[in-house]
Scaffold this motif. Structure first.
Motif, short mmCIF file in Angstrom:
data_model
loop_
_atom_site.label_atom_id
_atom_site.label_comp_id
_atom_site.label_asym_id
_atom_site.label_seq_id
_atom_site.Cartn_x
_atom_site.Cartn_y
_atom_site.Cartn_z
N ALA A 178 1.33 -1.22 0.50
CA ALA A 178 0.01 0.19 -0.24
C ALA A 178 0.80 1.36 -0.05
CB ALA A 178 -0.36 -0.18 1.09
N TYR A 179 0.37 1.97 -0.54
CA TYR A 179 1.28 3.67 -1.20
C TYR A 179 0.71 4.49 -0.02
CZ TYR A 179 4.64 0.96 -4.67
OH TYR A 179 5.27 1.05 -5.01
N GLY A 180 0.67 5.50 1.18
CA GLY A 180 0.04 6.54 0.89
C GLY A 180 1.06 7.92 1.49
N ASP A 181 0.40 9.00 1.94
CA ASP A 181 1.21 10.27 2.45
C ASP A 181 2.11 10.41 1.87
OD1 ASP A 181 -0.03 8.78 5.20
OD2 ASP A 181 1.98 7.27 5.27
N LEU A 182 1.34 10.95 0.91
CA LEU A 182 2.28 11.70 -0.70
C LEU A 182 2.38 13.41 -0.31
CD1 LEU A 182 3.83 11.70 -3.61
CD2 LEU A 182 1.45 11.79 -4.41
N GLU A 242 11.00 23.59 -3.86
CA GLU A 242 12.14 24.51 -3.18
C GLU A 242 13.92 24.16 -2.76
OE1 GLU A 242 11.57 23.69 1.59
OE2 GLU A 242 12.58 22.60 1.64
N ASP A 243 14.18 25.44 -2.50
CA ASP A 243 15.87 25.82 -2.88
C ASP A 243 16.06 24.72 -4.36
OD1 ASP A 243 16.13 26.95 -0.89
OD2 ASP A 243 16.07 25.02 0.24
N GLY A 244 16.06 24.96 -5.37
CA GLY A 244 15.83 24.33 -6.65
C GLY A 244 15.95 22.44 -6.76
N ALA A 245 14.82 23.05 -6.24
CA ALA A 245 14.52 21.19 -6.40
C ALA A 245 13.20 21.60 -5.99
CB ALA A 245 14.99 20.63 -4.68
N VAL A 246 12.49 19.55 -5.93
CA VAL A 246 11.10 19.30 -5.77
C VAL A 246 11.24 18.04 -4.94
CG1 VAL A 246 8.80 18.29 -6.36
CG2 VAL A 246 9.93 19.85 -7.56
N ARG A 247 11.15 18.40 -3.79
CA ARG A 247 11.17 17.40 -2.67
C ARG A 247 9.60 16.18 -2.36
NH1 ARG A 247 14.91 20.94 -1.29
NH2 ARG A 247 16.58 20.53 -1.13
N VAL A 248 10.34 14.87 -2.63
CA VAL A 248 8.44 14.23 -3.04
C VAL A 248 8.83 12.95 -1.82
CG1 VAL A 248 7.87 12.27 -4.05
CG2 VAL A 248 8.10 14.78 -5.04
N SER A 249 7.73 13.07 -0.89
CA SER A 249 7.84 11.86 -0.27
C SER A 249 6.96 11.18 -0.13
CB SER A 249 8.38 12.15 1.59
OG SER A 249 7.52 12.50 1.83
N PHE A 250 7.01 9.31 0.18
CA PHE A 250 5.57 9.43 0.87
C PHE A 250 5.98 8.16 1.08
CE2 PHE A 250 7.25 7.99 -4.23
CZ PHE A 250 7.20 6.64 -4.07
N SER A 251 5.03 6.87 1.91
CA SER A 251 5.14 5.34 2.36
C SER A 251 5.19 3.96 1.58
CB SER A 251 4.42 5.92 3.67
OG SER A 251 2.51 5.98 3.16
N VAL A 252 5.66 3.48 1.87
CA VAL A 252 5.11 2.17 1.05
C VAL A 252 5.12 0.70 2.46
CG1 VAL A 252 5.63 0.28 -0.54
CG2 VAL A 252 6.07 2.66 -0.86
N THR A 253 3.83 0.35 2.55
CA THR A 253 3.44 -0.50 3.43
C THR A 253 3.45 -1.47 2.48
OG1 THR A 253 2.53 1.24 5.29
CG2 THR A 253 2.36 -1.30 5.42
N ASN A 254 4.12 -3.51 3.10
CA ASN A 254 3.80 -4.33 3.69
C ASN A 254 2.85 -4.58 3.45
OD1 ASN A 254 3.32 -7.37 2.09
ND2 ASN A 254 6.20 -7.57 3.25
N THR A 255 1.01 -5.08 3.27
CA THR A 255 0.39 -5.69 3.35
C THR A 255 0.34 -7.12 2.87
OG1 THR A 255 -0.60 -5.06 1.49
CG2 THR A 255 -1.06 -3.74 3.28
N GLY A 256 0.91 -7.94 2.81
CA GLY A 256 0.69 -9.38 2.43
C GLY A 256 1.56 -10.06 3.83
N ASP A 257 1.73 -10.97 3.63
CA ASP A 257 2.00 -11.92 4.62
C ASP A 257 3.39 -12.44 4.90
OD1 ASP A 257 1.28 -13.64 3.14
OD2 ASP A 257 -0.36 -15.08 3.96
N VAL A 258 4.03 -12.23 3.98
CA VAL A 258 5.64 -12.82 3.42
C VAL A 258 6.21 -11.35 3.12
CG1 VAL A 258 5.35 -14.90 2.17
CG2 VAL A 258 5.66 -12.67 1.25
N THR A 259 7.55 -11.43 3.61
CA THR A 259 8.64 -10.77 3.27
C THR A 259 9.30 -10.92 2.42
OG1 THR A 259 9.56 -10.65 5.65
CG2 THR A 259 11.44 -10.00 4.38
N ALA A 260 8.53 -9.17 1.84
CA ALA A 260 9.31 -9.13 0.50
C ALA A 260 10.15 -7.66 -0.16
CB ALA A 260 8.39 -9.11 -0.54
N ASP A 261 10.63 -7.15 -1.61
CA ASP A 261 11.08 -6.54 -1.96
C ASP A 261 9.78 -5.82 -2.24
OD1 ASP A 261 13.34 -6.57 -1.00
OD2 ASP A 261 14.96 -6.92 -2.56
#
Length: 945
Positions: free
Chosen positions: A705-709, A714-733
């Motif tokens: 799941a993606y969220g919190d965009l 500012e200062d000659g750049a665009v700063r972007v942040s968001f969160s990624v959550t593993n909503t499954g039941d196995v460790t994964a990339d």
């Protein structure tokens, strides 16, 4: 010979800066010695104690050509990992093995011709396996990581010296040394140059290799872009090494120069520093250089410039400071760490394209693994020789147990019956050694010859059953029961002698040609037909044998039997890297070869639980509708089979991502030679159709799941942040991808363009906060009206998600930028190649040294459009600079022709320009349309009034 005295020679003083030491050594070299240094095999200068030096060591995905070494996945597979840090570690391991191998074999070089940063613009390009991605940002990220690994981390001394291939706009093997890539300024700056530039600016590149092709009518080996662009991106001296034989091509195939002396001089002046030509024989290049010096085409100062660049690389490699070289004692070779890294890389390169729930496989699953690649671990032209080997079959045996795995290769089992009723027979090769092609290493593996120590094929009443595989377009291989492929050596006789198809000239491929009631068997390597003679079976120009193909079993039958008895079928399909797509040979279609399509259908008909595992250097157009799961991996190197089995079993959750668009049909593709990615709507950047699988696509055994965009400029750049959550039941990339799109652009801009990405490992329920600092320059485009980069003011949509099409979050940021201005044609006129749009036009060389012109691409007319041209208060005259013969018609805003200009007589040559003028009346801002007719070159249009 005068003995050198190191204590008195400044070039041997490690306390002095490299520049001073190079100056000193250069001053001691004679003109003859400098001349000899410009060949690939630079000789030793014994009087100074300077050793011989060779440019060029292939190391695309492991040390190549020099015998056994760790073999990593193909470059396109490295791109599919989307993991720069992993690829840096691969480069580090490769460079350590190079040093370890060189300690035992001084033929191994430290000037590494890798990586390949040509963008994968067209999926039919024969060398698709060598590149990383169709995207310049992903390509430069992976290439930068690999070069940093190859270079090493020491601030002064480099472990190896990487050279980027192939400069520039090189994506076709068809007529590659004579075709010209027509590259408009926007494509040049926004696409083709960017992957090179970003990688060079990252600081771990020692040089580049020009490509065989021409760009805008001028051979890459005399390209002005080497000086105008490449050498402005870094303060380091860059060594430009020619491609093999390309210097001679300037005269022999391209006919760009009349003499080799002129061609060689022009290449040196343009910036080529090392000539790879005529193998180890330097005499011809030295002779051409001497001739150029005698004719005044070169000066000794030109030689000094080239030699200085070579010496800069050699000093950085520690050649003159053996006591200080931190890499001199490097001995890591085929270590447990390297083996583990090869497996990890192969696992991370696997892309899960579709999964309806059949994967991962349960531990007690009964598996049928079938297909022509099911028990293969294929190598390519730029592979090393395998020390370890894992095929899909072997990997599944190891993971699930041999008792739970059934195998059917799917080859046809055939005998070849002659016109006399006898059959081809493969004699037993008793006592013959098992030889692997290239195991002994070779500076030029193209010179390796087939074996003649094995018995020649004969005929007898029973014959030998052969494994028959059709790799597409009627190209087939025949394999004997002992696993050796039928091949033809220099003596023309057929033997079962090759461990695999391979070599520069593949001698293991044939074609059946209908003839009467049978077939002729044509050997493709020689172009001759197979005949039967008293001394054995051979190829010849006369008396071809007519064969009847007697089929003992069709491959589909064996596949269906195995599939019906299994819980799940894994069909392993794809390409042989030496057949129907490779260096010198482009593919002709996206479709799987017919035999492999039949095997897939047979498996699916026998068992609906059929998984397709594509092991290939290329994308394919396959119909996944009736398949519950589809995976793709490039040829994965020595651990390919183990990696695939672990992903199928769920030991590893797949997280590879497609590095290029997978198109659904050949009809979606532009022409192979159409390099205008903007006008032809190529790659994910511009393609407007529906892809089979989009750029960046890849599934997981987990969900995210993606969220919190959040976004702020500012200062000659665009700063972007968001969160990624593993909503499954196995460790994964998960590979989180950030794209941008200009909302109301004044010119055609990408549908979306990758800004950055991050591959992260997340446990179930774990959340990662990802942040990206995007420089404002990432939003710029090349403004042809102003001939520079410009950020356009307005809105830019930012898109975050799991692929270029799987967008989970989006928002818009407004950037100030610079306003769009009309073209100031009164002061600058119109550079002909600086058009906004074109139809039927090719860009060509204005002169042999620099500049562009345009000409109709074929016998029809060509059209050019220049938008928003400001004529101010008015002009009364137009002047065109043209060469050749034909006409130029000028109109405004789609109206009638205001001027028609044509030379009174053809000019004497394509570079002999004349100026033609005519009266016009124009004021204010208008679109200018030019129509070109005939073999005419247009360089410039001026206005006065």
């Amino acid at each position: 010979m005068t003995a050198h005295t190191p204590s008195t020679e400044p070039f041997r003083d490690p306390q002095l800066p490299f520049a001073k030491r190079i100056d000193d050594l250069l001053s001691r070299l004679t003109p003859e010695e400098k001349t000899a240094f410009l060949h690939q095999f630079a000789p030793a200068v014994e009087r100074l104690g300077v050793a011989a030096f060779r440019t060029g060591q292939e190391a695309l995905h492991g040390v190549a050509w020099m015998g056994p070494a760790t073999v990593f996945p193909q470059a396109v597979g490295l791109g599919a990992t989307w993991n720069p840090e992993l690829v840096r570690r691969v480069g580090d391991a490769v460079s350590r093995e190079i040093r370890a191998m060189r300690a035992k074999d001084d033929r191994v070089g430290l000037n590494v011709w890798s990586p390949t940063v040509n963008l994968l613009r067209h999926p039919l390009w024969g060398r698709n396996e060598e590149g990383y991605s169709e995207d310049r940002k992903l390509t430069s990220a992976i290439a930068t990581a690999y070069t940093h690994g190859l270079r090493g981390e020491h601030p002064t001394y480099w472990r190896t010296a990487p050279v980027l291939k192939h400069w520039l706009a090189h994506n076709n093997e068809t007529d590659r040394s004579t075709t010209s890539s027509s590259v408009r300024p926007r494509v040049l700056h926004e696409y083709d140059l960017r992957a090179f530039r970003d990688t060079v600016e990252a600081g771990a590149v020692a040089g580049v290799m020009p490509a065989y092709n021409l760009v805008n009518g001028r051979p890459n080996h005399v390209s002005p872009y080497l000086a105008e662009h490449l050498r402005t991106w870094t303060e380091e001296e860059l060594l430009v090494c020619s491609d093999a034989g390309a210097p001679s091509n300037l005269v022999d195939s391209e006919h760009y120069f009349d003499t080799h002396e002129e061609a060689t001089a022009a290449a040196v002046v343009a910036g080529v520093d090392s000539f790879t030509d005529h193998g180890t024989d330097s005499s011809q290049i030295i002779g051409r250089l001497r001739g150029a010096l005698e004719r005044g085409l070169l000066t000794e100062a030109d030689l000094d410039t080239a030699v200085r660049r070579q010496l800069s690389v050699r000093f950085r490699l520690g050649e003159f400071d053996p006591s200080y070289d931190p890499h001199d004692a490097t001995g890591e070779f085929d270590t447990p760490a390297h083996r583990a890294l090869a497996q990890e890389t192969a696992e991370q390169a696997i892309v899960l394209l579709k999964n309806d729930g059949v994967l991962p496989l349960a531990p007690d699953t009964r598996i049928a693994v079938v297909g022509l690649l099911a028990d293969e671990c294929k190598l390519d032209w730029y592979s090393g020789t395998l020390i370890h080997r894992s095929t899909p079959l072997e990997g599944l045996y190891e993971r699930f147990g041999a008792e739970r795995v059934e195998f059917a290769e799917g080859v046809d089992r055939v005998r070849l019956k002659t016109s006399t009723g006898a059959f081809l027979h493969v004699p037993a090769a008793e006592g013959a050694a098992d030889e692997v092609r290239g195991a002994e290493g070779a500076l030029d593996p193209a010179l390796l010859r087939g074996r003649t120590d094995l018995p020649v094929l004969t005929t007898d009443a029973a014959g030998t059953e052969l494994a028959f595989a059709d790799w597409g377009e009627g190209v087939l291989t025949l394999r004997a029961p002992d696993g050796r492929y039928l091949s033809v050596a220099d003596d023309g006789f057929l033997r079962a002698s090759a461990d695999q198809p391979g070599g520069w000239f593949v001698q293991e491929t044939f074609r059946l040609e209908p003839h009467g009631n049978g077939h002729l068997l044509k050997h493709l390597g020689t172009g001759r037909h197979v005949c039967v003679s008293a001394d054995g079976v051979k190829v010849a120009d006369e008396d071809p044998e007519v064969f009847e193909l007697v089929v003992a079993e069709r491959g589909e039958e064996a596949v269906a039997r195995a599939a019906a008895a299994a819980d799940v079928v894994v069909v392993v399909a794809g390409n042989d890297p030496y057949i129907n797509g490779r260096e010198t040979e482009d593919r002709t279609t996206l479709r799987l070869p017919g035999q492999q399509e039949r095997l897939l259908r047979a498996a699916r008909a026998a068992n609906p639980a059929t998984v397709l595992a594509l092991v290939a250097a290329y994308p394919y157009a396959v119909d996944p509708a009736e398949l519950p799961a589809v995976l793709w991996t490039a040829h994965g190197g020595q651990a390919a089979g183990t990696a695939l089995a672990r992903v199928l079993a769920g030991d590893v959750s797949p997280a590879g991502r497609l590095p290029q668009t997978w198109y659904a049909d050949d009809a979606d593709l532009p022409g192979l030679l159409d390099y205008d990615v903007i006008g032809a709507r190529q790659t994910y950047l511009y393609f407007e159709g529906t892809p089979l699988f989009p750029f960046g696509h890849g599934l997981s055994y987990a969900s995210f799941a993606y969220g919190d965009l959040t976004v702020r400029a500012e200062d000659g750049a665009v700063r972007v942040s968001f969160s990624v959550t593993n909503t499954g039941d196995v460790t994964a990339d998960e590979v989180a991808q950030l794209y941008a799109r200009a909302v109301d652009a004044s010119v055609p801009r990408p549908r979306r363009e990758l800004l950055d990405h991050r591959r992260v490992t997340l446990a179930p329920g774990e959340t990662a906060e990802l942040g990206f600092d995007v420089p404002l320059s990432a939003f710029a485009f090349w403004d042809v009206a102003q001939d520079r980069w410009r950020v356009e003011p307005g809105g830019y949509e930012l898109l975050a998600g799991a692929s270029s099409e799987d967008v989970r979050l989006r928002t818009t940021v407004t950037l100030d930028g610079e306003p769009t201005l009309p073209r100031a044609v009164l002061t600058t006129g119109l550079a002909a190649a600086g058009f906004d749009e074109q139809r039927g036009v090719a860009i060509v060389d204005r002169t042999k040294v620099s500049g562009d012109a345009v000409t109709p691409a074929g016998p029809q007319t060509g059209e050019l459009l220049y938008r928003a041209c400001d004529f101010g208060r008015g002009v009364s005259r137009v002047t065109v600079e043209v060469a050749g013969e034909g006409t130029v018609e000028l109109s405004l805003d789609g109206g009638p022709a205001l001027a028609v200009l044509s030379p009174a007589a053809p000019t004497s040559g394509p570079y002999d320009y004349v100026f033609l003028s005519a009266s016009i009346a124009a004021a204010g801002v208008h679109d200018v349309r030019l129509t070109l007719r005939g073999p005419l070159r247009l360089a410039h249009v001026g206005f006065s009034g």
